[in-house]
Write a protein that holds these residues in place. Structure first.
Motif, PDB file in Angstrom:
ATOM      1  N   GLU A   1     -13.629  -6.968  -2.020  1.00 59.25           N
ATOM      2  CA  GLU A   1     -13.724  -5.901  -1.014  1.00 59.25           C
ATOM      3  C   GLU A   1     -12.546  -5.940  -0.061  1.00 59.25           C
ATOM      4  O   GLU A   1     -12.059  -4.904   0.396  1.00 59.25           O
ATOM      5  CB  GLU A   1     -15.038  -6.037  -0.242  1.00 59.25           C
ATOM      6  N   ILE A   2     -12.074  -7.154   0.230  1.00 59.97           N
ATOM      7  CA  ILE A   2     -10.905  -7.282   1.109  1.00 59.97           C
ATOM      8  C   ILE A   2      -9.688  -6.631   0.471  1.00 59.97           C
ATOM      9  O   ILE A   2      -8.934  -5.894   1.121  1.00 59.97           O
ATOM     10  CB  ILE A   2     -10.628  -8.758   1.423  1.00 59.97           C
ATOM     11  N   GLU A   3      -9.484  -6.896  -0.833  1.00 57.80           N
ATOM     12  CA  GLU A   3      -8.334  -6.306  -1.511  1.00 57.80           C
ATOM     13  C   GLU A   3      -8.429  -4.789  -1.534  1.00 57.80           C
ATOM     14  O   GLU A   3      -7.437  -4.076  -1.336  1.00 57.80           O
ATOM     15  CB  GLU A   3      -8.239  -6.859  -2.939  1.00 57.80           C
ATOM     16  N   LEU A   4      -9.647  -4.282  -1.767  1.00 60.61           N
ATOM     17  CA  LEU A   4      -9.835  -2.830  -1.762  1.00 60.61           C
ATOM     18  C   LEU A   4      -9.541  -2.247  -0.380  1.00 60.61           C
ATOM     19  O   LEU A   4      -8.955  -1.167  -0.256  1.00 60.61           O
ATOM     20  CB  LEU A   4     -11.269  -2.486  -2.194  1.00 60.61           C
ATOM     21  N   MET A   5      -9.968  -2.968   0.674  1.00 63.96           N
ATOM     22  CA  MET A   5      -9.716  -2.471   2.019  1.00 63.96           C
ATOM     23  C   MET A   5      -8.230  -2.510   2.358  1.00 63.96           C
ATOM     24  O   MET A   5      -7.730  -1.652   3.079  1.00 63.96           O
ATOM     25  CB  MET A   5     -10.495  -3.285   3.052  1.00 63.96           C
ATOM     26  N   ARG A   6      -7.502  -3.501   1.819  1.00 62.70           N
ATOM     27  CA  ARG A   6      -6.063  -3.530   2.044  1.00 62.70           C
ATOM     28  C   ARG A   6      -5.409  -2.290   1.442  1.00 62.70           C
ATOM     29  O   ARG A   6      -4.517  -1.682   2.040  1.00 62.70           O
ATOM     30  CB  ARG A   6      -5.464  -4.798   1.432  1.00 62.70           C
ATOM     31  N   VAL A   7      -5.860  -1.936   0.228  1.00 63.79           N
ATOM     32  CA  VAL A   7      -5.330  -0.729  -0.417  1.00 63.79           C
ATOM     33  C   VAL A   7      -5.675   0.506   0.406  1.00 63.79           C
ATOM     34  O   VAL A   7      -4.839   1.396   0.604  1.00 63.79           O
ATOM     35  CB  VAL A   7      -5.884  -0.611  -1.852  1.00 63.79           C
ATOM     36  N   LYS A   8      -6.914   0.549   0.915  1.00 68.30           N
ATOM     37  CA  LYS A   8      -7.334   1.706   1.708  1.00 68.30           C
ATOM     38  C   LYS A   8      -6.533   1.819   3.002  1.00 68.30           C
ATOM     39  O   LYS A   8      -6.153   2.913   3.426  1.00 68.30           O
ATOM     40  CB  LYS A   8      -8.824   1.624   2.028  1.00 68.30           C
ATOM     41  N   VAL A   9      -6.296   0.663   3.635  1.00 65.16           N
ATOM     42  CA  VAL A   9      -5.485   0.676   4.865  1.00 65.16           C
ATOM     43  C   VAL A   9      -4.092   1.207   4.569  1.00 65.16           C
ATOM     44  O   VAL A   9      -3.539   2.030   5.312  1.00 65.16           O
ATOM     45  CB  VAL A   9      -5.412  -0.741   5.477  1.00 65.16           C
ATOM     46  N   ALA A  10      -3.513   0.752   3.448  1.00 67.46           N
ATOM     47  CA  ALA A  10      -2.181   1.243   3.091  1.00 67.46           C
ATOM     48  C   ALA A  10      -2.204   2.750   2.846  1.00 67.46           C
ATOM     49  O   ALA A  10      -1.290   3.478   3.254  1.00 67.46           O
ATOM     50  CB  ALA A  10      -1.672   0.498   1.856  1.00 67.46           C
ATOM     51  N   GLU A  11      -3.264   3.222   2.166  1.00 68.39           N
ATOM     52  CA  GLU A  11      -3.370   4.654   1.898  1.00 68.39           C
ATOM     53  C   GLU A  11      -3.514   5.452   3.187  1.00 68.39           C
ATOM     54  O   GLU A  11      -2.885   6.504   3.359  1.00 68.39           O
ATOM     55  CB  GLU A  11      -4.562   4.915   0.978  1.00 68.39           C
ATOM     56  N   GLU A  12      -4.376   4.963   4.095  1.00 71.07           N
ATOM     57  CA  GLU A  12      -4.584   5.682   5.360  1.00 71.07           C
ATOM     58  C   GLU A  12      -3.306   5.698   6.185  1.00 71.07           C
ATOM     59  O   GLU A  12      -2.961   6.700   6.816  1.00 71.07           O
ATOM     60  CB  GLU A  12      -5.726   5.036   6.154  1.00 71.07           C
ATOM     61  N   ASN A  13      -2.582   4.580   6.201  1.00 69.99           N
ATOM     62  CA  ASN A  13      -1.316   4.547   6.936  1.00 69.99           C
ATOM     63  C   ASN A  13      -0.299   5.511   6.315  1.00 69.99           C
ATOM     64  O   ASN A  13       0.462   6.177   7.014  1.00 69.99           O
ATOM     65  CB  ASN A  13      -0.742   3.134   6.942  1.00 69.99           C
ATOM     66  N   LYS A  14      -0.305   5.574   4.978  1.00 73.44           N
ATOM     67  CA  LYS A  14       0.622   6.485   4.293  1.00 73.44           C
ATOM     68  C   LYS A  14       0.263   7.932   4.612  1.00 73.44           C
ATOM     69  O   LYS A  14       1.139   8.774   4.860  1.00 73.44           O
ATOM     70  CB  LYS A  14       0.569   6.231   2.789  1.00 73.44           C
ATOM     71  N   LYS A  15      -1.063   8.231   4.610  1.00 66.73           N
ATOM     72  CA  LYS A  15      -1.493   9.590   4.957  1.00 66.73           C
ATOM     73  C   LYS A  15      -1.095   9.943   6.386  1.00 66.73           C
ATOM     74  O   LYS A  15      -0.683  11.060   6.676  1.00 66.73           O
ATOM     75  CB  LYS A  15      -3.009   9.715   4.797  1.00 66.73           C
ATOM     76  N   LEU A  16      -1.253   8.963   7.290  1.00 60.84           N
ATOM     77  CA  LEU A  16      -0.882   9.189   8.686  1.00 60.84           C
ATOM     78  C   LEU A  16       0.595   9.524   8.801  1.00 60.84           C
ATOM     79  O   LEU A  16       0.984  10.481   9.480  1.00 60.84           O
ATOM     80  CB  LEU A  16      -1.216   7.960   9.523  1.00 60.84           C
ATOM     81  N   GLU A  17       1.458   8.750   8.148  1.00 60.77           N
ATOM     82  CA  GLU A  17       2.890   9.027   8.191  1.00 60.77           C
ATOM     83  C   GLU A  17       3.203  10.372   7.545  1.00 60.77           C
ATOM     84  O   GLU A  17       4.061  11.122   8.015  1.00 60.77           O
ATOM     85  CB  GLU A  17       3.660   7.904   7.488  1.00 60.77           C
ATOM     86  N   HIS A  18       2.484  10.681   6.470  1.00 63.88           N
ATOM     87  CA  HIS A  18       2.678  11.962   5.787  1.00 63.88           C
ATOM     88  C   HIS A  18       2.382  13.120   6.738  1.00 63.88           C
ATOM     89  O   HIS A  18       3.156  14.086   6.855  1.00 63.88           O
ATOM     90  CB  HIS A  18       1.772  12.008   4.555  1.00 63.88           C
ATOM     91  N   VAL A  19       1.233  13.017   7.447  1.00 57.80           N
ATOM     92  CA  VAL A  19       0.845  14.075   8.387  1.00 57.80           C
ATOM     93  C   VAL A  19       1.871  14.206   9.502  1.00 57.80           C
ATOM     94  O   VAL A  19       2.268  15.315   9.889  1.00 57.80           O
ATOM     95  CB  VAL A  19      -0.553  13.779   8.968  1.00 57.80           C
ATOM     96  N   LYS A  20       2.326  13.068  10.025  1.00 61.26           N
ATOM     97  CA  LYS A  20       3.304  13.128  11.120  1.00 61.26           C
ATOM     98  C   LYS A  20       4.583  13.837  10.672  1.00 61.26           C
ATOM     99  O   LYS A  20       5.143  14.672  11.383  1.00 61.26           O
ATOM    100  CB  LYS A  20       3.635  11.715  11.607  1.00 61.26           C
TER     101      LYS A  20
END
Length: 528
Positions: A419-438
């Protein structure tokens, strides 16, 4: 005839014996006055005698006693004992004794059993006027012809001596505060700016002021403070106590009107001008004043004021130190940001501001715990919508990071590794989406005239991009292609480099429509 004389003599003796007897009831004290006689050596000039001369006698008759004195020589008057209610103190003013030397606001201390031994007070050279020692709660057999006792039950005497009712109560330091002591007597300190008096031993938290003075205590703000949760019998003629909160304080810059007693009553909504756009924002700052920093704060920002709980020095600190730091920061940065950059880098602004606040407060000893910038309002509705979109993505990214931190704290449990590894991937995805939106918001705000992207592609040719990658399209499609090829930070930097060159060629032409606004006003605070 002889029998009659005998009867008369016996009657006279009986009368003398009866008239000379005295009884001092419980709760009262007997004050003796000698009707005639020569003055004795050492007698006070105000006709209080310690040697049996004429006038009021320094020695009193104790409660619950009885006896006999010659009725034609002495007169006995019973007066109530002096009572000091619980939780209060009694101040003593000597009516008799020596004259104090000039420049001495308080008389020298004489150990005379809490002023119950008036004879010892005079023999030891007691001085007239205000005394250093106070009476704590209890009852005292004191000669009121020699001493006046000021308590909460004697408001007329307190008013005459200019002693407020609050000063006649024990100083109580609540939990979450410390008591800073400012002495009104002592050795004059050196003329060093913002200096505090060093710790002096033996005075029991300033409750034995004569010990403080005998050991060379300095006048003014003291380094030693009164601990939280304690009660202290402090002589208000000797010292004043300023209560400084040591718990965490949350100070708000907001448009809402606050009560005048609030520490942040003078802090209003922050208003600034960014590239011609009026931006209104609110802020919260959490600070903590350590116990050891409280004396210096009082020394720097003063003790004057009408509030007995010490809020005035803290208010002065908030306005003169903290608010001025925030005001100066926004005055400086508001002219250095484009509105598009301000929206996308709002978190960076908060981080930079927090650093400046910490640095500004460091020399005062006050700890800047947390700095938060709330969502702002702009005069352009589209900018508000774009900022809310970014804020929503930022919140999702924060929640993902928080969940990751929770899981990492449970590393000992092997079942959560996946679950930790999955959450790391999710955090990376959310950060990427955030940068994309900006970046997409940035491109949209720059306008269609710039989004032709030929300049971006020209710059991209200079970047290290794999030969196999082909980037084409315009607007959002180009952004997506760039994000797939290059890191988001590099893409944003590339866009800003091109935009600055293009903006210079346009000679400062604005990209966004805006409502006319007055010149920049910096940070504006609401009136109390």
């Amino acid at each position: 005839m002889g029998y009659v004389i005998l009867v008369l003599v016996l009657a006279a003796i009986g009368y003398v014996l009866y008239a000379g007897r005295y009884v001092i009831p419980a709760g009262q004290v007997g004050i003796v006055t000698k009707k005639f006689g020569a003055r004795a050596a050492g007698d006070d000039e105000l006709k209080v005698s310690i040697g049996g001369g004429a006038g009021v006698q320094a020695r009193t008759l104790r409660p619950n006693t009885r006896g006999w004195l010659p009725p034609f020589v002495y007169e006995v008057a019973c007066v109530p004992q002096v009572g000091v209610p619980n939780g209060t103190i009694g101040l003593v003013v000597a009516k008799v004794g020596k004259i104090r030397p000039p420049g001495r606001p308080l008389a020298d201390h004489i150990d005379c059993d809490h002023f119950r031994d008036g004879e010892k007070f005079l023999r030891a050279g007691g001085q007239q006027g205000r005394q250093l020692q106070v009476l704590t709660s209890g009852r005292y057999a004191i000669n009121t012809e020699m001493f006046e006792i000021i308590t909460v039950d004697t408001p007329e005497a307190a008013e005459r001596e200019k002693v407020p009712e609050a000063a006649l109560r024990e100083v109580e330091i609540p939990v979450g505060a410390t008591g800073v002591v400012v002495t009104r007597a002592g050795t004059e300190p050196d003329e060093e700016e913002f200096s505090v008096g060093p710790v002096v031993p033996g005075h029991e938290s300033f409750q034995l002021p004569w010990v403080f003075l005998d050991n060379g205590g300095l006048k003014g703000v003291q380094e030693e403070t009164l601990r939280e949760g304690g009660q202290y019998a402090i002589n208000p003629w000797f010292a004043h106590v300023v209560q400084i909160p040591t718990r965490e304080l949350i100070l708000e810059w907001s448009k809402d009107k606050k009560p005048g007693g609030n520490l942040d009553a003078a802090l209003g909504q922050i208003v600034l001008d960014v590239q011609g756009h009026t931006v209104r924002l609110e802020m919260k700052q959490t600070v903590r004043i350590p116990r050891q920093a409280a004396p210096l704060l009082v020394c720097r920002f003063g003790v004057a004021g009408t509030e007995p709980d010490g809020r005035d020095p803290v208010k002065q600190f908030v306005v003169k130190q903290l608010a001025s730091t925030v005001d100066g920061y926004f005055r400086r940065v508001s002219g250095g940001y484009r509105i598009q950059e301000f929206i996308t880098k709002y978190d960076d602004v908060c981080t930079e501001l927090a650093g400046e606040v910490r640095q500004a407060l460091a020399h005062t000893g006050v700890i800047a715990v947390n700095t938060n910038l709330e969502e702002f309002e702009c005069d352009h509705p589209e900018l508000n919508a774009r900022r809310r979109e970014i804020a929503l993505m930022e919140e999702k990214a924060k929640l993902a990071r928080a969940r990751l931190a929770e899981l990492e704290a449970e590393l000992r449990n092997e079942k959560v590794q996946t679950e930790i590894e999955l959450m790391r991937v999710k955090v990376a995805e959310e950060n990427k989406k955030l940068e994309h939106v900006k970046i997409k918001v940035l491109v949209e705000l720059l306008g269609s005239e710039f989004v032709g992207f030929e300049r971006v592609l020209a710059q991209l040719a200079k970047a290290q991009v794999p030969d196999q990658q082909v980037i084409s399209g315009s607007g959002g499609e180009s952004v997506d292609a760039l994000l797939q090829t290059m890191p988001a930070a590099q893409v944003r930097g590339l866009i800003w480099d091109v935009f600055k060159d293009w903006g210079a060629a346009k000679d400062g032409e604005r990209m966004l429509p805006k409502t006319p606004r007055p010149p920049a006003v910096g940070t504006r605070q609401a009136a109390d």
